[in-house]
Design a protein around this motif. Structure first.
Motif, short mmCIF file in Angstrom:
data_model
loop_
_atom_site.label_atom_id
_atom_site.label_comp_id
_atom_site.label_asym_id
_atom_site.label_seq_id
_atom_site.Cartn_x
_atom_site.Cartn_y
_atom_site.Cartn_z
N ILE A 1 -64.33 1.44 2.64
CA ILE A 1 -65.60 1.66 1.96
C ILE A 1 -65.43 1.14 0.54
CG2 ILE A 1 -67.41 3.31 1.39
CD1 ILE A 1 -66.71 3.16 4.38
N PRO A 2 -65.79 -0.11 0.29
CA PRO A 2 -65.47 -0.71 -1.01
C PRO A 2 -66.38 -0.24 -2.14
CG PRO A 2 -66.70 -2.25 0.32
CD PRO A 2 -66.46 -1.05 1.18
N THR A 3 -65.83 -0.28 -3.33
CA THR A 3 -66.62 -0.17 -4.56
C THR A 3 -66.71 -1.56 -5.14
OG1 THR A 3 -65.87 2.09 -4.98
CG2 THR A 3 -66.75 0.86 -6.85
N PHE A 4 -67.94 -1.99 -5.43
CA PHE A 4 -68.17 -3.34 -5.93
C PHE A 4 -68.27 -3.38 -7.44
CE2 PHE A 4 -68.92 -5.98 -2.21
CZ PHE A 4 -69.15 -5.05 -1.22
N GLY A 5 -67.86 -4.50 -8.02
CA GLY A 5 -68.17 -4.79 -9.41
C GLY A 5 -69.63 -5.16 -9.54
N ARG A 6 -70.08 -5.34 -10.78
CA ARG A 6 -71.50 -5.59 -11.02
C ARG A 6 -71.91 -7.03 -10.82
NH1 ARG A 6 -73.87 -1.53 -15.61
NH2 ARG A 6 -72.91 0.37 -14.78
N MET B 1 -71.56 0.63 9.71
CA MET B 1 -72.75 -0.02 9.15
C MET B 1 -73.07 0.64 7.82
SD MET B 1 -75.13 -0.89 12.47
CE MET B 1 -76.08 -2.15 11.58
N PHE B 2 -73.64 -0.17 6.92
CA PHE B 2 -73.84 0.25 5.54
C PHE B 2 -75.23 -0.14 5.06
CE2 PHE B 2 -69.21 0.64 4.74
CZ PHE B 2 -68.70 -0.17 5.74
N TRP B 3 -75.77 0.66 4.14
CA TRP B 3 -76.95 0.27 3.39
C TRP B 3 -76.61 0.29 1.90
CZ3 TRP B 3 -81.18 -2.18 4.57
CH2 TRP B 3 -81.69 -2.12 5.87
N TYR B 4 -76.91 -0.85 1.25
CA TYR B 4 -76.70 -1.00 -0.18
C TYR B 4 -78.03 -1.29 -0.86
CZ TYR B 4 -71.67 -1.65 0.63
OH TYR B 4 -70.35 -1.48 0.98
N ARG B 5 -78.05 -0.96 -2.12
CA ARG B 5 -79.16 -1.34 -2.99
C ARG B 5 -78.60 -2.27 -4.05
NH1 ARG B 5 -83.52 2.52 -6.11
NH2 ARG B 5 -83.95 0.99 -7.76
N GLN B 6 -79.30 -3.39 -4.30
CA GLN B 6 -78.84 -4.37 -5.29
C GLN B 6 -79.88 -4.52 -6.38
OE1 GLN B 6 -78.09 -8.36 -3.83
NE2 GLN B 6 -77.00 -8.93 -5.69
N ASP B 7 -79.48 -4.21 -7.60
CA ASP B 7 -80.35 -4.35 -8.76
C ASP B 7 -79.64 -5.21 -9.80
OD1 ASP B 7 -80.83 -1.12 -7.88
OD2 ASP B 7 -82.61 -2.38 -8.13
N PRO B 8 -80.38 -6.02 -10.55
CA PRO B 8 -79.77 -6.90 -11.55
C PRO B 8 -78.89 -6.12 -12.52
CG PRO B 8 -82.08 -7.45 -11.25
CD PRO B 8 -81.85 -6.19 -10.49
N GLY B 9 -77.65 -6.60 -12.70
CA GLY B 9 -76.75 -5.96 -13.65
C GLY B 9 -76.06 -4.71 -13.14
N LEU B 10 -76.45 -4.26 -11.95
CA LEU B 10 -75.84 -3.03 -11.40
C LEU B 10 -75.01 -3.30 -10.16
CD1 LEU B 10 -78.77 -0.46 -11.82
CD2 LEU B 10 -76.80 -0.85 -13.32
#
Lengths: 114, 115
Positions: free
Chosen positions: A101-106, B32-41
């Motif tokens: 379960i990775p932690t991502f950089g920004r 399976m995974f759900w991610y949220r992607q926001d600019p700068g985060l």
């Protein structure tokens, strides 16, 4: 939990130059460090990874280095080309029971100017 | 090749609506995974699932729920959409156990706008 810092947030280079993106992590138990490339309109895709028992790994123009003592790892792209323009993410985490379960950089937005 | 598909590329919903985001993978992946992607985060984990009917909270689960009734399908549910849930949502899958390589395979993303 793990905390991953990534720098720079934006990197602009001329075609043919090298690009370096750096990440640091906090959890000494982390042992797998992937790098993902996200092109415009697409999901991230794995481009290279390194495990904690290796200090460096290379795949053509891309290399990754890992310093476990200092808890940092870097992505190196040589002879950059316009198609290298994308957002790059590093990640870190311990592996446990075959799961990760990775932690991502920004993220770093790399722009390669022709 | 592993393929992860998401039901919509773009979605516009009104505040208060119930929203379903669907993800399907075709390679028999356990995780399976759900991610949220926001600019700068970057990518922030909302929920993940390591097996059918199993789910675990990620870093930002508030305002979301998930459902995994079949191995290949993982749904993200916004019970009552709010404007601060306007974002890019990414689904991913990966192997576990003895077959694990730890690589995550991502879908193309759903850009959700809540007005």
């Amino acid at each position: 939990g793990e905390n991953v810092e990534q720098h720079p947030s934006t990197l602009s280079v001329q075609e043919g130059d090298s690009a370096v993106i750096k990440c640091t992590y906090s959890d000494s138990a982390s042992n797998y460090f992937p790098w993902y490339k996200q092109e415009l309109g697409k999901g991230p895709q794995l481009i290279i990874d390194i495990r904690s028992n290796v200090g460096e790994k290379k795949d053509q123009r891309i290399a990754v280095t890992l310093n476990k003592t200092a808890k940092h790892f870097s992505l190196h792209i040589t002879e950059t080309q316009p198609e290298d323009s994308a957002v790059y993410f590093c990640a870190a985490s311990p592996t446990s029971g075959g799961s990760y379960i990775p932690t991502f950089g920004r993220g770093t937005s790399l722009i390669v100017h022709p | 090749d592993v393929k992860v598909t998401q039901s919509s590329r773009y979605l516009v919903k009104r505040t208060g609506e119930k929203v379903f985001l669907e993800c399907v993978q075709d390679m028999d992946h356990e995780n399976m995974f759900w991610y949220r992607q926001d600019p700068g985060l970057g990518l922030r984990l909302i929920y993940f699932s390591y097996d059918v009917k199993m789910k675990e909270k990620g870093d930002i689960p508030e305002g979301y729920s998930v459902s995994r009734e079949k191995k290949e399908r993982f749904s993200l549910i916004l019970e009552s959409a709010s404007t601060n849930q306007t974002s890019m949502y990414l689904c991913a899958s990966s192997l576990t156990g003895k077959r694990a390589t730890y690589e995550q395979y991502f879908g193309p993303g759903t850009r959700l706008t809540v007005t």
